[in-house]
Motif scaffolding. Sequence first.
Motif, short mmCIF file in Angstrom:
data_model
loop_
_atom_site.label_atom_id
_atom_site.label_comp_id
_atom_site.label_asym_id
_atom_site.label_seq_id
_atom_site.Cartn_x
_atom_site.Cartn_y
_atom_site.Cartn_z
N GLY A 195 0.78 -1.23 0.00
CA GLY A 195 0.00 0.00 0.00
C GLY A 195 0.80 1.27 0.00
N ILE A 196 2.14 1.19 -0.02
CA ILE A 196 2.98 2.40 -0.05
C ILE A 196 4.04 2.23 -1.12
N LYS A 197 4.12 3.24 -2.00
CA LYS A 197 5.15 3.28 -3.05
C LYS A 197 5.95 4.57 -2.89
N ARG A 198 7.24 4.51 -3.25
CA ARG A 198 8.10 5.69 -3.16
C ARG A 198 8.88 5.87 -4.45
N GLN A 199 9.04 7.13 -4.83
CA GLN A 199 9.85 7.51 -5.98
C GLN A 199 10.83 8.58 -5.54
N ILE A 200 12.13 8.28 -5.65
CA ILE A 200 13.14 9.29 -5.36
C ILE A 200 13.27 10.14 -6.60
N LEU A 201 12.87 11.40 -6.50
CA LEU A 201 12.84 12.28 -7.66
C LEU A 201 14.20 12.91 -7.95
N THR A 202 14.83 13.49 -6.95
CA THR A 202 16.13 14.12 -7.15
C THR A 202 16.81 14.29 -5.81
#
Length: 121
Positions: free
Chosen positions: A27-34
């Motif tokens: 139920g939790i997703k993460r995206q490292i943007l910068t």
Amino acid sequence: MTDTMQARKSDTFVHFADAPVEDLEPGIKRQILTYSPDLMLCRLWFDAGVAGTVHQHPHSQISYIESGRFRAMMGGKERELVAGDSVVIMPDTDHGITCIEAGSLLDVFNPVREDFLGGGN
């Protein structure tokens, strides 16, 4: 800046489509943007009803609610947050979030979260 620090930064321009999305827990997703040695920007998505683990870390953090509805706990205080709301979290402060209505948020950290990149705290 040392060679090691220079190696621990993202490209100057990062396109959303080029930044991988990872499943943190159900139920939790993460995206490292910068990121750079001093700053990191991440986007997280939460399914309704999912609670992030209460935790603390030595980083300063600002969270901005992009969409959805959340119950945030910080330092023993709780508040409901909706799109457009934000919270600042001082280092070493217990905090966590529960998603009431599916949504996303942006997290900014100082300094970079080395543990997100596979090293350090």
